[in-house]
Write a protein that holds these residues in place. Structure first.
Motif, PDB file in Angstrom:
ATOM      1  N   CYS A   6       0.840  -1.203   0.000  1.00 11.55           N
ATOM      2  CA  CYS A   6       0.000   0.000   0.000  1.00 11.55           C
ATOM      3  C   CYS A   6       0.876   1.255   0.000  1.00 11.55           C
ATOM      4  O   CYS A   6       1.756   1.394   0.836  1.00 11.55           O
ATOM      5  CB  CYS A   6      -0.896  -0.006   1.230  1.00 11.55           C
ATOM      6  SG  CYS A   6      -1.811   1.521   1.419  1.00 11.55           S
ATOM      7  N   TYR A   8       0.020   4.118   0.847  1.00  8.45           N
ATOM      8  CA  TYR A   8      -0.382   5.012   1.939  1.00  8.45           C
ATOM      9  C   TYR A   8       0.160   4.545   3.288  1.00  8.45           C
ATOM     10  O   TYR A   8       0.641   5.345   4.081  1.00  8.45           O
ATOM     11  CB  TYR A   8      -1.906   5.129   1.992  1.00  8.45           C
ATOM     12  CG  TYR A   8      -2.492   5.670   0.726  1.00  8.45           C
ATOM     13  CD1 TYR A   8      -2.502   7.043   0.471  1.00  8.45           C
ATOM     14  CD2 TYR A   8      -2.989   4.810  -0.250  1.00  8.45           C
ATOM     15  CE1 TYR A   8      -3.008   7.538  -0.709  1.00  8.45           C
ATOM     16  CE2 TYR A   8      -3.501   5.298  -1.434  1.00  8.45           C
ATOM     17  CZ  TYR A   8      -3.511   6.667  -1.656  1.00  8.45           C
ATOM     18  OH  TYR A   8      -4.002   7.152  -2.828  1.00  8.45           O
ATOM     19  N   CYS A   9       0.070   3.221   3.541  1.00  7.69           N
ATOM     20  CA  CYS A   9       0.475   2.737   4.869  1.00  7.69           C
ATOM     21  C   CYS A   9       1.491   1.598   4.790  1.00  7.69           C
ATOM     22  O   CYS A   9       1.905   1.071   5.816  1.00  7.69           O
ATOM     23  CB  CYS A   9      -0.751   2.307   5.672  1.00  7.69           C
ATOM     24  SG  CYS A   9      -1.467   0.758   5.098  1.00  7.69           S
ATOM     25  N   SER A  11       1.194  -1.377   4.026  1.00  9.19           N
ATOM     26  CA  SER A  11       0.695  -2.698   4.392  1.00  9.19           C
ATOM     27  C   SER A  11       0.740  -3.644   3.191  1.00  9.19           C
ATOM     28  O   SER A  11       0.625  -3.226   2.045  1.00  9.19           O
ATOM     29  CB  SER A  11      -0.749  -2.567   4.884  1.00  9.19           C
ATOM     30  OG  SER A  11      -1.397  -3.823   4.837  1.00  9.19           O
ATOM     31  N   CYS A  67      -6.490  -1.616  -0.037  1.00  6.78           N
ATOM     32  CA  CYS A  67      -5.743  -1.926   1.178  1.00  6.78           C
ATOM     33  C   CYS A  67      -6.726  -2.140   2.316  1.00  6.78           C
ATOM     34  O   CYS A  67      -7.486  -1.241   2.664  1.00  6.78           O
ATOM     35  CB  CYS A  67      -4.787  -0.791   1.516  1.00  6.78           C
ATOM     36  SG  CYS A  67      -4.002  -0.996   3.130  1.00  6.78           S
ATOM     37  N   CYS A  70      -5.857   0.293   5.681  1.00  8.13           N
ATOM     38  CA  CYS A  70      -6.200   1.720   5.777  1.00  8.13           C
ATOM     39  C   CYS A  70      -7.420   2.085   4.933  1.00  8.13           C
ATOM     40  O   CYS A  70      -7.919   3.201   5.011  1.00  8.13           O
ATOM     41  CB  CYS A  70      -5.002   2.596   5.409  1.00  8.13           C
ATOM     42  SG  CYS A  70      -4.581   2.581   3.667  1.00  8.13           S
TER      43      CYS A  70
END
Ligand SMILES: [Zn+2]
Length: 207
Positions: A6, A8-9, A11, A67, A70
């Motif tokens: 991901c 963004y995070c 993951s 994801c 998040c």
């Protein structure tokens, strides 16, 4: 298809998004149905029209990954658009001086740059005009450093100069190009906006 983390995070708990017509794929364990994550049934048809920085409409692409940690959606595609460039790092070492230009385009409305000379910041997080940002991105679009060789020059030792160009896209995908005493054939066109904006002749490298 490679496993994408991901953007963004970071993951790895990523699911492929199954759109309506994929039918059977919805039942596979690594797929998630578009409607289950709140993407409207018509999302694929109408959801995402994207324009490049110069106003050119880009080919359509819907997010293909979700994801679970998040809740963001993103596209795992490796070939990115110029408009998706987030950070550019341009290093030139010449005449025993080390110049580092960092462009932060992650906030599309507020492009910024930092200049370091011999590791000391002489400009830090300064605003760059949208016009200048677009000049730089135009150069990336026209002269395509992404398809340059990985490295120019025979060995990593140099007598005149070395340069490194790193480009990071918003989703974390990046590439690095470099050279010592040698440049790609379209270099002088590519560096034109940098020369103009910063009025610096260090960009005038010759093979
Ligand atoms: Zn995430």
């Amino acid at each position: 298809m490679g496993k994408a983390n991901c953007p963004y995070c970071n993951s790895g708990n990523i699911f492929n998004i199954a759109y309506g017509y994929l039918g059977g794929k919805k039942d596979k364990p690594n797929y998630i149905d578009q409607e289950d994550i709140g993407l409207h049934i018509n999302y694929r048809k109408h959801g995402l029209v994207k324009y490049d920085f110069d106003g050119e409409q880009m080919s359509y692409r819907s997010p293909n990954r979700y994801c679970k940690d998040c809740g963001n959606t993103f596209h795992s595609r490796k070939v990115m658009y110029t408009v998706d460039i987030s950070i550019i790092t341009f290093i030139i070492c010449i005449h025993d001086n080390y110049y580092k230009y960092i462009f932060d385009f992650s906030d599309k409305e507020n492009p910024k740059y930092t200049i370091k000379v011999n590791w000391i910041a002489i400009k830090e997080n300064k605003s760059l005009s949208i016009k200048d940002r677009n000049k730089i991105l135009s150069s990336f679009k026209r002269y395509k450093p992404n398809v340059w060789n990985g490295h120019y020059g025979d060995a990593y030792d140099y007598t005149k100069y070395y340069w490194i160009l790193k480009c990071v896209y918003y989703n974390g995908v990046d590439y690095v190009r470099s050279g010592n005493d040698k440049i790609p054939s379209n270099w002088r066109y590519f560096v034109k906006p940098f020369k103009e904006i910063f009025n610096e002749d260090i960009f005038d490298l010759k093979s």
